[in-house]
Design a protein around this motif. Structure first.
Motif, mmCIF file in Angstrom:
data_model
loop_
_atom_site.group_PDB
_atom_site.id
_atom_site.type_symbol
_atom_site.label_atom_id
_atom_site.label_comp_id
_atom_site.label_asym_id
_atom_site.label_seq_id
_atom_site.Cartn_x
_atom_site.Cartn_y
_atom_site.Cartn_z
ATOM 1 N N GLY A 75 0.769 -1.231 0.000
ATOM 2 C CA GLY A 75 0.000 0.000 0.000
ATOM 3 C C GLY A 75 0.801 1.282 0.000
ATOM 4 O O GLY A 75 0.240 2.360 0.102
ATOM 5 N N THR A 76 2.121 1.222 -0.105
ATOM 6 C CA THR A 76 2.912 2.440 -0.116
ATOM 7 C C THR A 76 3.974 2.393 -1.208
ATOM 8 O O THR A 76 4.436 1.335 -1.594
ATOM 9 N N PHE A 77 4.337 3.586 -1.682
ATOM 10 C CA PHE A 77 5.472 3.709 -2.594
ATOM 11 C C PHE A 77 6.772 3.520 -1.823
ATOM 12 O O PHE A 77 6.895 3.966 -0.676
ATOM 13 N N LYS A 78 7.754 2.912 -2.454
ATOM 14 C CA LYS A 78 9.124 2.969 -1.959
ATOM 15 C C LYS A 78 9.931 3.678 -3.033
ATOM 16 O O LYS A 78 10.016 3.196 -4.166
ATOM 17 N N TYR A 79 10.499 4.822 -2.711
ATOM 18 C CA TYR A 79 11.246 5.604 -3.680
ATOM 19 C C TYR A 79 12.681 5.085 -3.728
ATOM 20 O O TYR A 79 13.482 5.354 -2.828
ATOM 21 N N LYS A 109 0.867 11.772 -1.818
ATOM 22 C CA LYS A 109 0.020 11.958 -0.637
ATOM 23 C C LYS A 109 -1.008 10.852 -0.486
ATOM 24 O O LYS A 109 -1.511 10.604 0.614
ATOM 25 N N ASP A 110 -1.353 10.185 -1.598
ATOM 26 C CA ASP A 110 -2.355 9.123 -1.558
ATOM 27 C C ASP A 110 -1.901 8.003 -2.487
ATOM 28 O O ASP A 110 -2.378 7.858 -3.599
ATOM 29 N N ASP A 111 -0.935 7.217 -2.010
ATOM 30 C CA ASP A 111 -0.337 6.182 -2.859
ATOM 31 C C ASP A 111 -0.831 4.784 -2.528
ATOM 32 O O ASP A 111 -0.222 3.788 -2.889
ATOM 33 N N GLN A 112 -1.958 4.689 -1.834
ATOM 34 C CA GLN A 112 -2.438 3.385 -1.384
ATOM 35 C C GLN A 112 -2.714 2.411 -2.526
ATOM 36 O O GLN A 112 -2.488 1.215 -2.406
ATOM 37 N N GLY A 169 2.612 -1.139 -2.855
ATOM 38 C CA GLY A 169 3.991 -1.541 -2.624
ATOM 39 C C GLY A 169 4.912 -1.436 -3.820
ATOM 40 O O GLY A 169 5.919 -2.133 -3.886
#
Length: 325
Positions: free
Chosen positions: A153-157, A224-227, A231
């Motif tokens: 549910g999140t970005f990894k930069y 702000k809303d990367d859900q 991943g």
């Protein structure tokens, strides 16, 4: 006769052309295009156009390039759309492929016919000893691909890079191998409005990685809303430092920015071989530093890192001297 253009980074195209001539004899309507260390995309495009113009038949052309997504590929691909019914681009150029292409021209009259024919020969030309290594299943790499995912549910930069060339060979190969992104995101208002550039960037993405082009404001919203990205490992590409600063000020949570290449234009100075700064660029990098970002100044992962403070100081001095002259 179908024309053939060999294109590569460095002198590889000229070397393989020479090897092909030694084995199969001298060939007409075959040209080479090389990208040298001091050159950029525009230089390659000019060479490509000159090579095409020198062929007897400019309609039936087979382009053999070294690397999918590299600058030679990207520049011929930018010319491809107007000739897609007859031109063909084949990446992964090797000597068996070239020799088979030469032989095929004796009986085949279209680039498409030849391209279809040489693919099998090119793949069969890749062999190894000891032979049992060849039996390793390609599917063994599948688990590694799955490990690219970050927290659900999140970005990894995994990398944020400033490079006026955007998605090209150094990014598509060296940096993606090192950072293992699942998404390459070009963050640019200008490119987002250019359908041709968007398409070329999407086509240049390496296997297993999706490429996207979004405006800066859209990237801020995604951060702000990367859900819904579940991943994904994101590699961000900015065309200039100004877009990077807007993204950071808007809330994209970057800690380090890799500075790869900035093209020269009138009014800019070059503190080193690959970076060109105007006053606005210097001011923007200073603001990025004040925002708490670190700079990773290098073209490829194996390069030693440059000192951005020293680079900015040198660029400012050169700009001051330019103003006084």
């Amino acid at each position: 006769m179908v024309g053939i253009i060999l294109a590569s980074h460095g002198n590889f195209a000229e070397g393989i052309f020479q090897s092909g001539s030694m084995i199969f004899g001298e060939q007409e309507n075959v040209k080479t295009v090389t990208l040298m260390p001091s050159e950029g995309p525009d230089d390659v495009k000019a060479k490509m156009k000159e090579a095409i113009a020198s062929l007897d038949d400019q309609e039936e052309v087979l382009f053999l390039v070294d690397l999918w997504g590299g600058t030679p590929f990207n520049q011929v691909n930018s010319l491809f759309e107007a000739h897609k019914d007859k031109w063909v681009i084949v990446a992964g150029m090797n000597l068996p492929m070239l020799i088979e292409a030469y032989a095929s021209r004796l009986s085949m009259n279209t680039a498409r016919e030849i391209a279809k024919h040489i693919l099998r020969t090119a793949k069969e030309g890749v062999k190894v000893r000891p032979e049992e290594i060849e039996s390793v299943k390609a599917t063994a790499a599948a688990p590694a691909q799955q490990s690219n995912a970050g927290a659900p549910g999140t970005f990894k930069y995994v990398l944020a890079r400033i490079d006026s060339r955007l998605l090209h060979g150094q990014v598509a190969t060296a940096w993606t191998k090192t950072t293992r992104p699942t998404r390459i995101i070009v963050v640019s208002d200008a490119v987002a409005k250019d359908e041709l550039r968007k398409k070329l960037i999407q086509q240049a993405a390496p296997p297993g990685v999706k490429a996207h082009v979004v405006p800066v404001e859209q990237m801020i919203k995604l951060a702000k809303d990367d859900q819904h990205f579940g991943g994904q490992r994101a590699l961000l590409l900015f065309e200039n430092p100004q877009d990077a600063l807007r993204a950071v000020e808007g809330g994209v949570p970057l800690k380090t920015i890799n500075v790869g290449s900035l093209a020269h234009s009138p009014g800019k100075v070059q503190p080193n071989k690959v970076l060109a700064f105007g006053q606005e660029d210097i001011d923007t990098f200073i603001k990025l530093k004040e925002a708490g970002l670190d700079f990773d100044v290098r073209k490829v992962p194996n390069d030693s890192k440059g000192n951005m403070d020293e680079i900015i100081k040198k660029a400012q001095g050169e700009l001051n001297r330019l103003r006084k002259s």
